[in-house]
Design a protein around this motif. Structure first.
Motif, PDB file in Angstrom:
ATOM      1  N   PHE A   9      86.515 -25.584 -57.996  1.00 28.10           N
ATOM      2  CA  PHE A   9      86.615 -24.917 -56.818  1.00 28.10           C
ATOM      3  C   PHE A   9      85.516 -24.970 -55.944  1.00 28.10           C
ATOM      4  N   ILE A  10      84.327 -24.433 -56.590  1.00 25.86           N
ATOM      5  CA  ILE A  10      83.123 -24.508 -55.975  1.00 25.86           C
ATOM      6  C   ILE A  10      82.610 -25.948 -55.605  1.00 25.86           C
ATOM      7  N   ALA A  11      82.625 -26.830 -56.294  1.00 27.26           N
ATOM      8  CA  ALA A  11      82.391 -28.286 -56.090  1.00 27.26           C
ATOM      9  C   ALA A  11      83.162 -28.561 -54.894  1.00 27.26           C
ATOM     10  N   SER A  13      84.650 -26.986 -52.372  1.00 27.87           N
ATOM     11  CA  SER A  13      84.476 -26.166 -51.112  1.00 27.87           C
ATOM     12  C   SER A  13      83.269 -26.207 -50.445  1.00 27.87           C
ATOM     13  N   THR A  14      82.002 -26.698 -51.397  1.00 27.05           N
ATOM     14  CA  THR A  14      80.727 -27.093 -50.965  1.00 27.05           C
ATOM     15  C   THR A  14      80.115 -28.209 -51.750  1.00 27.05           C
ATOM     16  N   PRO A  15      80.536 -29.509 -51.382  1.00 27.96           N
ATOM     17  CA  PRO A  15      80.412 -30.671 -52.204  1.00 27.96           C
ATOM     18  C   PRO A  15      78.764 -31.042 -51.950  1.00 27.96           C
ATOM     19  N   LYS A  16      78.279 -30.889 -50.936  1.00 32.93           N
ATOM     20  CA  LYS A  16      76.975 -31.257 -50.661  1.00 32.93           C
ATOM     21  C   LYS A  16      75.908 -30.522 -51.488  1.00 32.93           C
ATOM     22  N   GLU A  17      76.382 -29.118 -51.672  1.00 28.34           N
ATOM     23  CA  GLU A  17      75.542 -28.107 -52.264  1.00 28.34           C
ATOM     24  C   GLU A  17      75.630 -28.070 -53.739  1.00 28.34           C
ATOM     25  N   SER A  18      76.711 -28.814 -54.265  1.00 27.43           N
ATOM     26  CA  SER A  18      76.756 -28.563 -55.713  1.00 27.43           C
ATOM     27  C   SER A  18      77.034 -30.022 -56.627  1.00 27.43           C
ATOM     28  N   ILE A  21      76.822 -29.417 -60.358  1.00 28.22           N
ATOM     29  CA  ILE A  21      78.124 -28.970 -60.917  1.00 28.22           C
ATOM     30  C   ILE A  21      79.180 -30.022 -61.119  1.00 28.22           C
ATOM     31  N   GLN A  22      79.235 -30.867 -60.102  1.00 30.76           N
ATOM     32  CA  GLN A  22      80.137 -32.005 -60.118  1.00 30.76           C
ATOM     33  C   GLN A  22      79.868 -32.922 -61.130  1.00 30.76           C
ATOM     34  N   THR A  23      78.565 -33.297 -61.401  1.00 30.05           N
ATOM     35  CA  THR A  23      78.217 -34.077 -62.558  1.00 30.05           C
ATOM     36  C   THR A  23      78.420 -33.429 -63.942  1.00 30.05           C
ATOM     37  N   ALA A  24      78.165 -32.250 -63.833  1.00 27.80           N
ATOM     38  CA  ALA A  24      78.364 -31.615 -65.442  1.00 27.80           C
ATOM     39  C   ALA A  24      79.962 -31.536 -65.587  1.00 27.80           C
ATOM     40  N   ARG A  25      80.671 -31.438 -64.676  1.00 29.94           N
ATOM     41  CA  ARG A  25      82.154 -31.158 -64.857  1.00 29.94           C
ATOM     42  C   ARG A  25      82.610 -32.676 -65.205  1.00 29.94           C
ATOM     43  N   GLN A  26      82.182 -33.550 -64.517  1.00 31.03           N
ATOM     44  CA  GLN A  26      82.654 -34.965 -64.964  1.00 31.03           C
ATOM     45  C   GLN A  26      82.462 -35.334 -66.496  1.00 31.03           C
ATOM     46  N   VAL A  27      80.809 -35.078 -66.947  1.00 26.45           N
ATOM     47  CA  VAL A  27      80.738 -35.323 -68.058  1.00 26.45           C
ATOM     48  C   VAL A  27      81.860 -34.625 -68.960  1.00 26.45           C
ATOM     49  N   ASN A  28      81.670 -33.236 -68.916  1.00 20.02           N
ATOM     50  CA  ASN A  28      82.490 -32.449 -69.682  1.00 20.02           C
ATOM     51  C   ASN A  28      84.046 -32.743 -69.660  1.00 20.02           C
TER      52      ASN A  28
END
Length: 157
Positions: A9-11, A13-18, A21-28
């Motif tokens: 949800f964070i990623a 709503s604010t993709p450029k600032e996160s 978070i996006q990379t960590a979630r993709q790995v997990n």
């Protein structure tokens, strides 16, 4: 369960600032498929060591289905995803041990710890429930995704 979902949800709503978070979630999010690949390697190695056995003759015991240790919540559970995918592959017989739940679904066979220990060829620790930490699988084929068995069990095959 929200830990696995809320970062998206964070990623979103604010993709450029996160990006972290996006990379960590993709790995997990990719880890369950990585675990399935490791399980298939264990199965392949066992079959190479036993050329007279068919894959359908093998039993894989998966320990833990909950989202995390010592709870009964299956929501967003990577272990459930792994077990369901293994069943879909229609290879070895897949059994599951989950001490915090009495019934899951018709396609997942829940068994007792003692039944799994006496009938499985390969043992997979997916969730490190307290009940599983003192199981001794010395000399057995294991995949310990939580590090609870590795200190006292040698991983063969």
């Amino acid at each position: 369960h929200c830990i696995a979902v809320d970062p998206w949800f964070i990623a979103s709503s604010t993709p450029k600032e996160s990006p972290l978070i996006q990379t960590a979630r993709q790995v997990n999010d990719s880890k369950p498929d990585w675990v399935i690949k490791k399980i298939m390697e264990k199965i392949s190695n066992l079959l190479k060591l036993n050329p007279n056995k068919e894959i359908s003759e093998l039993t894989v015991a998966c320990f833990g289905l909950a989202f995390k240790a010592d709870i009964d919540d299956l929501r967003e559970s990577p272990a459930m995803y792994i077990v369901k995918k293994l069943i879909e592959l229609k290879g070895p017989k897949i059994i599951a041990v989950e001490p915090n739940i009495e019934k899951v679904s018709d396609d997942i066979e829940l068994v007792s710890t003692s039944f799994a220990l006496s009938s499985a060829d390969i043992f997979i620790l997916l969730v490190d429930h307290s009940e599983f930490k003192n199981i001794d699988l010395t000399g057995k084929i294991i995949l310990d995704t939580r590090g609870a068995w590795l200190t006292k069990t040698q991983n063969h095959a």
